[in-house]
Design a protein around this motif. Structure first.
Motif, PDB file in Angstrom:
ATOM      1  N   GLN A 162      -7.104   3.288 -18.797  1.00 13.14           N
ATOM      2  CA  GLN A 162      -8.275   2.627 -18.211  1.00 13.14           C
ATOM      3  C   GLN A 162      -8.442   2.995 -16.742  1.00 13.14           C
ATOM      4  O   GLN A 162      -9.538   3.266 -16.279  1.00 13.14           O
ATOM      5  CB  GLN A 162      -8.160   1.113 -18.374  1.00 13.14           C
ATOM      6  CG  GLN A 162      -8.454   0.669 -19.806  1.00 13.14           C
ATOM      7  CD  GLN A 162      -8.330  -0.822 -20.008  1.00 13.14           C
ATOM      8  OE1 GLN A 162      -7.577  -1.484 -19.295  1.00 13.14           O
ATOM      9  NE2 GLN A 162      -9.057  -1.344 -20.980  1.00 13.14           N
ATOM     10  N   VAL A 187     -10.168  -3.531 -26.229  1.00 11.79           N
ATOM     11  CA  VAL A 187      -9.173  -2.474 -26.256  1.00 11.79           C
ATOM     12  C   VAL A 187      -7.900  -2.955 -26.951  1.00 11.79           C
ATOM     13  O   VAL A 187      -7.489  -4.094 -26.774  1.00 11.79           O
ATOM     14  CB  VAL A 187      -8.854  -2.076 -24.798  1.00 11.79           C
ATOM     15  CG1 VAL A 187      -7.693  -1.130 -24.750  1.00 11.79           C
ATOM     16  CG2 VAL A 187     -10.086  -1.469 -24.160  1.00 11.79           C
ATOM     17  N   ASP A 201     -11.714   1.963 -26.742  1.00 16.91           N
ATOM     18  CA  ASP A 201     -12.099   2.837 -25.629  1.00 16.91           C
ATOM     19  C   ASP A 201     -11.707   4.278 -25.889  1.00 16.91           C
ATOM     20  O   ASP A 201     -12.300   5.208 -25.358  1.00 16.91           O
ATOM     21  CB  ASP A 201     -11.449   2.342 -24.333  1.00 16.91           C
ATOM     22  CG  ASP A 201      -9.927   2.321 -24.420  1.00 16.91           C
ATOM     23  OD1 ASP A 201      -9.391   2.158 -25.542  1.00 16.91           O
ATOM     24  OD2 ASP A 201      -9.273   2.473 -23.370  1.00 16.91           O
ATOM     25  N   ARG A 217      -9.822   6.499 -16.618  1.00 18.90           N
ATOM     26  CA  ARG A 217     -11.246   6.601 -16.928  1.00 18.90           C
ATOM     27  C   ARG A 217     -12.099   6.156 -15.734  1.00 18.90           C
ATOM     28  O   ARG A 217     -13.048   6.842 -15.356  1.00 18.90           O
ATOM     29  CB  ARG A 217     -11.603   5.755 -18.138  1.00 18.90           C
ATOM     30  CG  ARG A 217     -13.117   5.764 -18.428  1.00 18.90           C
ATOM     31  CD  ARG A 217     -13.547   4.528 -19.161  1.00 18.90           C
ATOM     32  NE  ARG A 217     -12.886   4.447 -20.445  1.00 18.90           N
ATOM     33  CZ  ARG A 217     -13.361   5.024 -21.548  1.00 18.90           C
ATOM     34  NH1 ARG A 217     -14.488   5.653 -21.494  1.00 18.90           N
ATOM     35  NH2 ARG A 217     -12.724   4.924 -22.661  1.00 18.90           N
ATOM     36  N   THR A 228     -13.963   9.899 -21.076  1.00 18.08           N
ATOM     37  CA  THR A 228     -13.288   9.434 -22.291  1.00 18.08           C
ATOM     38  C   THR A 228     -12.217  10.431 -22.716  1.00 18.08           C
ATOM     39  O   THR A 228     -11.114  10.065 -23.112  1.00 18.08           O
ATOM     40  CB  THR A 228     -14.309   9.238 -23.419  1.00 18.08           C
ATOM     41  OG1 THR A 228     -15.274   8.295 -22.981  1.00 18.08           O
ATOM     42  CG2 THR A 228     -13.647   8.715 -24.685  1.00 18.08           C
TER      43      THR A 228
END
Lengths: 151, 124, 305
Positions: A38, B19, B52, A41, A55
């Motif tokens: 995360q 997620v 994700d 990204r 992604t």
């Protein structure tokens, strides 16, 4: 005068922040894989990568950090914004002090995995990044550096 | 992260809205494989809108799940794969190997409604 | 204090670093003197500059009158920047100038060239005024050169940035135009591709198609490559990946109009034909798509009867 002089570099560093951004995420459990990808990204999007590319970068980070958990149990992922000949990009470094990769060539060529086919998506990673360096020593650990530049 | 599983007619619907960690995903797989027999469902719709990323582990886990569910007599359709996620998957060479996919829940249900009825014996 | 530092600063090769404010004041004073000189010689210096621009065959896309007009305003802006030390006005002017001359086909080397020529013309004029006094000349050049370099830099960078902005804008416009995703029926998209597919366009095409599938809730896409003469292995691979990704998102892709060369490339890279539905031409592709969607197209009179 003094205030002005102080404010300027602060402003400049605020602007440049994105370009010098770095982050280190400790990888000790499967939940850290999610954190690492995360962060990656978000950083990729800030650097100007498209949704699709970001992604892809998150997926690459996911693969690399999973290898850390699977093979070494502990390690870290380091993310660095970088530039090369005018192009901005993201450098992903995964580091662990685990058992090392016995046959790097085979690991990159594909299909090869020693943990039941779940880890080491290295051949896919290799195809999707612009540069990949694997530094590994048996019994000492592995450092993988993957670089992706904005096109 | 607990994924809600809904029983709707002959189908089980699991909707991933956030997620998931590797462990969450394995828990979900085991639950669905178990419940498909318990509820005597003929189909499972897994909505992965909230995922994700689909990396080698998640693709492998979902693929295994679909195959296990198949062995227990039901079919799986995976819906809601986001465009970016889909393209990352194929670029990394990850394949769901024949597990059917559809746009969203509605299309997933339509997939089951429109397909010809299977007539071989089920494992129940 | 001021006088002491001043005399020291004059002897230094690199005065700006340690001498501080005193040096800056000296520079400002000198620049003012120098600007006054250059303003006085405005007419002949400008003409000399214009003459050298034409001699170097710069700005050939413009008429001599136009060159003279631009030369006058650049000259004045240049002196303004020298005098005030502020490059903001010049930056704005450089952008404006670039916007005007880029569509005329003026190249980067010309812009850099003319700014360097002006720098040269003015430096020569300073040489002839201060040349007799070596110390004075060094001082004047110490003040002039950093300022002149900064100006040259500003103009060149301004030009290049403007050029890049225009190029980016055009590329985006062209790319969007070049891959329209067309909904022709409920749940049916057509993606006609015409021309060369480079990797960047291929990526754009994929993103547009996958998004188009979601937005239009498409179930079938006909990707028509009739207008694509050939593709390299990388792009062929990318097309196959796009078809697979579309499948994952929930739409079947029918590829039509494959030229022999593309068919050959696809076979060479070892495409899995089971994963890719192909039909000879666009018409056949649409018919196939309609069949998949459960449509039956019937002539009107048949339904009436």
């Amino acid at each position: 005068m003094t205030r002005g002089a102080e404010a300027l570099p602060r402003m400049a560093s605020g602007l440049a922040k994105n370009l010098n951004e770095t982050a280190t995420i400790a990888i000790d459990a499967v939940a850290d894989i999610v954190t690492a990808r995360q962060r990656g990204r978000e950083m990729a999007l800030r650097l100007g990568f498209s949704e699709t590319e970001s992604t892809l970068i998150a997926t690459i980070i996911s693969e690399l950090s999973r290898n850390v958990v699977l093979y070494a149990q502990h390690g870290e992922i380091r993310l660095e914004a970088s530039t090369k000949s005018g192009k901005r990009g993201l450098v992903i470094i995964s580091h662990d002090e685990g058992p090392g990769i016995p046959d790097v060539q085979r690991a990159i060529v594909g299909g090869y995995s020693t943990s039941g086919g779940l880890g080491l998506g290295l051949c896919g990673v290799q195809r999707m990044v612009d540069e990949l360096h694997i530094d590994t020593k048996i019994g000492r650990g592995t450092t993988i550096t993957a670089k992706k530049w904005l096109s | 992260m607990d994924v809600p599983v809904l029983k709707q007619r002959d189908y089980l619907i699991a909707s991933v809205q956030a997620v998931l960690t590797d462990r969450d995903l394995v828990v979900l797989r085991d639950r669905l494989v178990e419940q498909v027999g318990y509820y005597r469902s003929i189909g499972v719709i897994l909505d992965v809108t909230g995922l994700d990323v689909m990396d080698s582990f998640s693709v492998r886990t979902l693929r295994d799940m679909a195959h296990m569910i198949r062995l227990r007599g039901a079919d799986t359709v995976i819906v809601g794969i986001q465009p970016e996620v889909a393209f990352s998957m194929v670029q990394l060479g990850l394949s769901l190997e024949g597990v059917p996919t559809a746009l969203d829940l509605e299309e997933g249900l339509a997939y089951f409604d429109n397909r010809p009825k299977r007539n071989h014996t089920r494992l129940r | 204090m001021a006088t002491g530092n001043k005399s020291k600063a004059r002897e230094r090769a690199k005065p700006a670093e340690k001498a501080g404010t005193a040096t800056n004041e000296t520079h400002v004073e000198l620049l003012r003197e120098l600007v006054a000189h250059l303003r006085q010689g405005r007419g002949p210096l400008r003409e000399e500059w214009a003459r050298r621009i034409m001699g170097a065959r710069f700005l050939t896309a413009m008429t001599n009158d136009e060159i003279l007009a631009e030369v006058s305003s650049v000259y004045d802006n240049y002196l303004g920047a020298l005098e005030t030390g502020s490059i903001e006005a010049l930056e704005a002017y450089a952008r404006d100038l670039s916007e005007r001359i880029i569509p005329r086909g003026v190249e980067t080397h010309e812009v850099v060239g003319i700014v360097l020529l002006l720098r040269d013309v003015l430096a020569r004029s300073l040489f002839s005024k201060y040349g007799a006094n070596e110390q004075a000349l060094t001082r004047v050049l110490d003040a002039y050169e950093p300022a002149a370099n900064r100006i040259a830099n500003t103009v060149a960078v301004g030009f290049v940035q403007e050029r890049e902005r225009i190029i980016r804008q055009q590329q985006e416009a062209i790319r969007e135009l070049s891959t329209p995703v067309l909904p022709v029926r409920e749940r049916l998209l057509i993606l006609p591709i015409i021309g060369i597919i480079d990797p960047q366009r291929a990526r754009q095409l994929t993103e547009q198609l996958l998004r188009g599938i979601r937005i239009n809730r498409a179930k079938v896409v006909v990707m028509d490559l009739t207008g694509v003469p050939a593709v390299d292995a990388a792009v062929a691979n990318h097309l196959v990946q796009t078809v697979e990704a579309a499948r994952l998102v929930g739409a079947d892709v029918i590829v039509t109009g494959l030229a022999p060369e593309i068919a050959q490339t696809l076979v060479t890279i070892g495409v899995d034909l089971g994963k890719m539905a192909t039909v000879g031409d666009l018409q056949g592709g649409i018919e196939e798509a309609e069949k998949l969607l459960g449509y039956k197209v019937v002539p009107i009179h048949e339904t009436v009867e």
